[in-house]
Design a protein around this motif. Structure first.
Motif, mmCIF file in Angstrom:
data_model
loop_
_atom_site.group_PDB
_atom_site.id
_atom_site.type_symbol
_atom_site.label_atom_id
_atom_site.label_comp_id
_atom_site.label_asym_id
_atom_site.label_seq_id
_atom_site.Cartn_x
_atom_site.Cartn_y
_atom_site.Cartn_z
ATOM 1 N N ASP A 113 -15.466 -94.478 -117.582
ATOM 2 C CA ASP A 113 -15.141 -94.541 -116.305
ATOM 3 C C ASP A 113 -14.014 -95.433 -116.043
ATOM 4 N N LEU A 154 -10.091 -85.761 -118.228
ATOM 5 C CA LEU A 154 -11.562 -84.945 -118.135
ATOM 6 C C LEU A 154 -12.299 -85.193 -119.611
ATOM 7 N N VAL A 161 -13.669 -88.415 -116.571
ATOM 8 C CA VAL A 161 -14.251 -88.366 -115.118
ATOM 9 C C VAL A 161 -14.514 -86.935 -114.671
ATOM 10 N N GLU A 162 -15.080 -87.187 -113.021
ATOM 11 C CA GLU A 162 -15.222 -85.754 -112.657
ATOM 12 C C GLU A 162 -13.442 -85.129 -112.332
ATOM 13 N N PRO A 163 -13.640 -83.518 -112.309
ATOM 14 C CA PRO A 163 -12.730 -83.050 -112.101
ATOM 15 C C PRO A 163 -11.874 -83.269 -110.948
#
Length: 411
Positions: A113, A154, A161-163
């Protein structure tokens, strides 16, 4: 100043301060150097913190490479030496660091993160590519490198992290890069238009000034011939006594002296032209040749030369390049050719036309061959400059033209 010369000088236009292509390049490069230092300084705390998550020693090495290249880039932009090389070096090193990042991370959990500190230098890298590369290649760099960063984001090494967040980060870098690319491209195009307009205006003015000066000179010579030469000839024809003959002789000497003075004060051009104008004219001349020349330009910004000097340098350089094209190549081997242009202080220029071709012995050039003696050496001498030919059979040729005389030795 004689009245005729005063009238010629009076018509010279006042040059306005204009933004040239060279100034745009200098301002853009120095802004890049400054913001590169600022962005680099801001990332130092984060880089030190994330170094613990990398393989031992690689964090410090990565910081040394990238921060060192940023400092070198700033120094290059300030001194205006090897700016393009420094920009290319940083852009390339950043890509290498970005591709190596997943392999350097030892503790991916420590980066969960969090944003890799390389992200904050991404805009500096895309701007360096804009400064160093052609628009098409710069645009490719601006889109491809942020996309690579988005893929790394990614992965666990990039924070996993999220796409959507990875795409947003990449798009944000793309938008900033595109904005910089658009601004720099528009400034370059506008400056080139101003340079072209100024060059055309100066050429038109030069023609008009020469025509005006020639007309004034013709009127002055006509008056001189009428008042001195014809009067002297009539007096000599009518002279009978020794006193009249002595008077005619004195009048003849005075007429000859006045003719010599008139020839020494010929028409002149009073305007000055920026060295970048001469550089563009020489580059345009190169496009008409079938064989390429490598062009190197140093310290062209801020250098201004008289119109007569620019014309002499241009004509002599083109003649030297034509000579190289005609005589330098050997059977089975094409010579490499270079055109090197160097500004000297604020009012001088040195141009070197060099090749590694057949070469020759300058002392054995026949007198009837006018390419060197008249088109280059005498042309530069008449304009107040110098021309030097350095050549040996089998060792290539270098022709150096400089204005004013001695500029080559003081550079």
């Amino acid at each position: 100043m004689p009245a005729a010369d005063w009238r010629v000088a009076r018509v010279a236009p006042q040059r306005r301060a204009t933004v040239t292509r060279a100034q745009v390049e200098t301002i853009t490069a120095r802004a890049l150097g400054l913001f590169g230092l600022v962005f680099g300084a801001q990332t130092v705390p984060l880089a030190l913190e994330q170094s613990a998550a990398l393989v031992d020693g690689t964090g410090a090495a990565l910081m040394a490479v990238l921060y060192g290249s940023i400092v070198a880039l700033a120094v290059a932009t300030i001194t205006k030496v090897a700016v393009r090389v420094a920009c290319l070096a940083f852009a390339g090193l950043f890509v290498a660091a970005l591709l190596a990042w997943p392999f350097l991370v030892d503790d991916a959990a420590a980066l969960a993160d969090s944003t890799p500190w390389l992200y904050y230098l991404l805009t500096v890298a895309t701007t360096a590519a804009v400064v160093a590369l052609r628009p098409l290649w710069a645009a490719a760099y601006t889109f491809v490198v942020p996309a690579v960063y988005g893929v790394i984001r990614l992965s666990p090494a990039g924070g996993a992290v999220e796409p959507l967040l990875a795409v947003l980060d990449a798009m944000y870098a793309v938008v900033l890069g595109v904005v910089v690319l658009a601004i720099v491209t528009m400034l370059r195009q506008a400056a080139e238009a101003v340079d072209s307009a100024q060059e055309a205006a100066l050429q038109r003015y030069d023609v008009a000034a020469r025509q005006h000066a020639n007309e004034i000179e013709r009127v002055k010579i006509d008056a001189l011939v009428h008042d001195s030469v014809l009067t002297t000839l009539l007096s000599a024809a009518a002279a009978v006594t020794p006193e009249q003959q002595a008077l005619a002789a004195r009048m003849a000497r005075d007429a000859v002296k006045r003719l010599d003075e008139a020839s020494a004060n010929g028409p002149r051009a009073f305007d000055r032209v920026g060295l970048p104008v001469l550089v563009r004219r020489l580059r345009a001349a190169l496009t008409t040749f079938s064989t390429p020349f490598t062009v190197r330009v140093v310290n062209a910004g801020g250098v201004e030369l008289p119109v007569e000097a620019v014309e002499a340098l241009y004509t002599a350089s083109v003649q030297a390049m034509v000579n190289s094209l005609q005589h330098a190549d050997e059977p089975g081997r094409q010579a490499r050719r270079e055109l090197r242009i160097r500004g000297v202080r604020a009012g001088g220029c040195v141009i070197e036309i060099a090749d590694n071709g057949a070469g020759f012995d300058p002392a054995r050039v026949p007198a009837e061959r006018l390419g060197l003696r008249v088109s280059i050496e005498e042309r530069m001498a008449n304009a107040g400059g110098t021309a030097e030919v350095t050549s040996r059979p089998g060792h290539g040729t270098t022709i150096t033209v400089a204005w004013p005389a001695g500029a080559g030795g003081s550079a």
